[in-house]
Design a protein around this motif. Structure first.
Motif, short mmCIF file in Angstrom:
data_model
loop_
_atom_site.label_atom_id
_atom_site.label_comp_id
_atom_site.label_asym_id
_atom_site.label_seq_id
_atom_site.Cartn_x
_atom_site.Cartn_y
_atom_site.Cartn_z
N LEU A 1 0.84 -1.20 0.00
CA LEU A 1 0.00 0.00 0.00
C LEU A 1 0.87 1.25 0.00
O LEU A 1 0.67 2.17 -0.80
N LYS A 2 1.89 1.27 0.85
CA LYS A 2 2.79 2.42 0.96
C LYS A 2 3.64 2.60 -0.30
O LYS A 2 3.78 3.70 -0.81
N SER A 3 4.23 1.51 -0.78
CA SER A 3 5.15 1.63 -1.92
C SER A 3 4.44 1.91 -3.23
O SER A 3 4.99 2.58 -4.10
N SER A 4 3.22 1.44 -3.37
CA SER A 4 2.52 1.61 -4.65
C SER A 4 1.68 2.88 -4.70
O SER A 4 1.45 3.43 -5.78
N GLY A 5 1.19 3.32 -3.56
CA GLY A 5 0.30 4.48 -3.54
C GLY A 5 -1.09 4.17 -4.10
O GLY A 5 -1.87 5.07 -4.36
N ILE A 6 -1.39 2.90 -4.26
CA ILE A 6 -2.69 2.48 -4.79
C ILE A 6 -3.70 2.49 -3.64
O ILE A 6 -3.39 2.03 -2.54
N PRO A 7 -4.91 3.01 -3.87
CA PRO A 7 -5.93 2.97 -2.81
C PRO A 7 -6.19 1.54 -2.34
O PRO A 7 -6.10 0.58 -3.11
N ARG A 8 -6.53 1.42 -1.06
CA ARG A 8 -6.70 0.14 -0.38
C ARG A 8 -7.60 -0.85 -1.13
O ARG A 8 -7.22 -2.00 -1.38
N GLY A 9 -8.79 -0.45 -1.50
CA GLY A 9 -9.73 -1.34 -2.18
C GLY A 9 -9.22 -1.78 -3.54
O GLY A 9 -9.36 -2.95 -3.93
N GLN A 10 -8.61 -0.86 -4.25
CA GLN A 10 -8.06 -1.17 -5.57
C GLN A 10 -6.88 -2.15 -5.45
O GLN A 10 -6.77 -3.09 -6.23
N LEU A 11 -6.03 -1.94 -4.45
CA LEU A 11 -4.90 -2.84 -4.23
C LEU A 11 -5.41 -4.25 -3.92
O LEU A 11 -4.90 -5.23 -4.45
N ALA A 12 -6.43 -4.35 -3.08
CA ALA A 12 -6.98 -5.66 -2.73
C ALA A 12 -7.50 -6.38 -3.97
O ALA A 12 -7.27 -7.59 -4.14
N ARG A 13 -8.16 -5.68 -4.88
CA ARG A 13 -8.66 -6.30 -6.11
C ARG A 13 -7.51 -6.78 -7.00
O ARG A 13 -7.56 -7.88 -7.56
N HIS A 14 -6.47 -5.97 -7.11
CA HIS A 14 -5.33 -6.36 -7.93
C HIS A 14 -4.60 -7.56 -7.33
O HIS A 14 -4.16 -8.46 -8.07
N LEU A 15 -4.46 -7.59 -6.02
CA LEU A 15 -3.80 -8.72 -5.37
C LEU A 15 -4.59 -10.01 -5.61
O LEU A 15 -4.01 -11.06 -5.89
N LYS A 16 -5.91 -9.94 -5.51
CA LYS A 16 -6.75 -11.11 -5.77
C LYS A 16 -6.56 -11.61 -7.21
O LYS A 16 -6.47 -12.81 -7.45
#
Length: 186
Positions: A45-60
Motif C-alpha cells: 500500500l505504501k510503496s505503490s500508492g494504490i488505494p486500499r480497495g483497488q490494491l486488494a482487487r489487484h492482489l486477488k
C-alpha cells in the motif's frame, strides 16, 4: 527464491492469458514491489500508492493468475520462473507449446524480470550499462554462457537456457502438481 544459484527451485507454467494479466493496469507495479520483498499489504500500500480497495482487487487477480501467493501476512511471487504456454488439442493429445517470447524469472539483484516480446530499445536506453552488468552477473549466478550483444536479447537467452536446462529436465523426471490454471512445481 532470493539468491538463486545453479538450478531453479520453483517454476510455474501458466496459460498466456494468465501470464498477460501482469501487464494490466497496476499489476506490474505490485509484482515488482512484492519481488523486492515488500510483502505485507501495508508495505504494498505504501510503496505503490494504490488505494486500499483497488490494491486488494489487484492482489486477488494476481493470486488467481498464480503470479502471487499469500502466506500469512505476506504476498510473495509464486515461483522463481514463470513460463507462458499455449495448449493445442489435436488427435486426442494435448500439446503444450512453451512460449519463449513471454516469461519472467527472479533476479537476485532486481527482484523480477518480466518480458513480453523484444523491445529493441537497448541501444538508446539510458540504463543499458546497468543491464549489461546485470546480465553478466545473472549469467554467472545461473552458470549460463550468453552470446547476445544486447541486454534484452541476453535476458531472453538466459530465460530460454533456464527453461531448457532446468525446467525441461525436471518435466522429464518429475510429475506435475496442478494448481488452479497453472502447473506448479517446487
Amino acid at each position: 527464491m532470493g539468491n538463486l544459484k545453479g538450478e531453479l527451485k520453483s517454476y510455474i507454467l501458466m496459460p498466456v492469458d494468465s501470464f498477460d494479466i501482469v501487464f494490466q493496469s497496476l499489476n506490474l507495479k505490485i509484482m515488482e514491489a512484492a519481488a523486492k520483498g515488500e510483502c505485507s499489504f501495508t508495505d504494498l500500500l505504501k510503496s505503490s500508492g494504490i488505494p486500499r480497495g483497488q490494491l486488494a482487487r489487484h492482489l486477488k487477480a494476481l493470486i488467481k493468475a498464480n503470479w502471487l501467493i499469500h502466506r500469512g501476512k505476506c504476498y510473495e511471487p509464486a515461483a522463481a520462473l514463470f513460463v507462458a504456454f499455449n495448449a493445442d488439442y489435436s488427435d486426442g493429445e494435448i500439446k503444450l507449446r512453451l512460449r519463449n517470447d513471454r516469461g519472467a524469472f527472479m533476479d537476485p539483484q532486481y527482484g523480477i524480470l518480466i518480458f513480453k516480446g523484444s523491445t529493441g530499445l537497448c541501444k538508446t536506453c539510458p540504463f543499458r550499462e546497468a543491464c549489461v552488468k546485470n546480465v553478466k552477473n545473472l549469467s554467472k549466478a545461473y552458470d549460463i554462457v550468453i552470446r547476445s550483444v544486447e541486454p534484452s536479447d541476453a535476458y531472453v537467452e538466459i530465460f530460454n537456457a533456464l527453461i531448457s536446462r532446468d525446467l525441461i529436465k525436471r518435466l522429464k523426471t518429475q510429475s506435475l502438481i496442478p494448481a488452479t490454471g497453472a502447473i506448479r512445481s517446487s
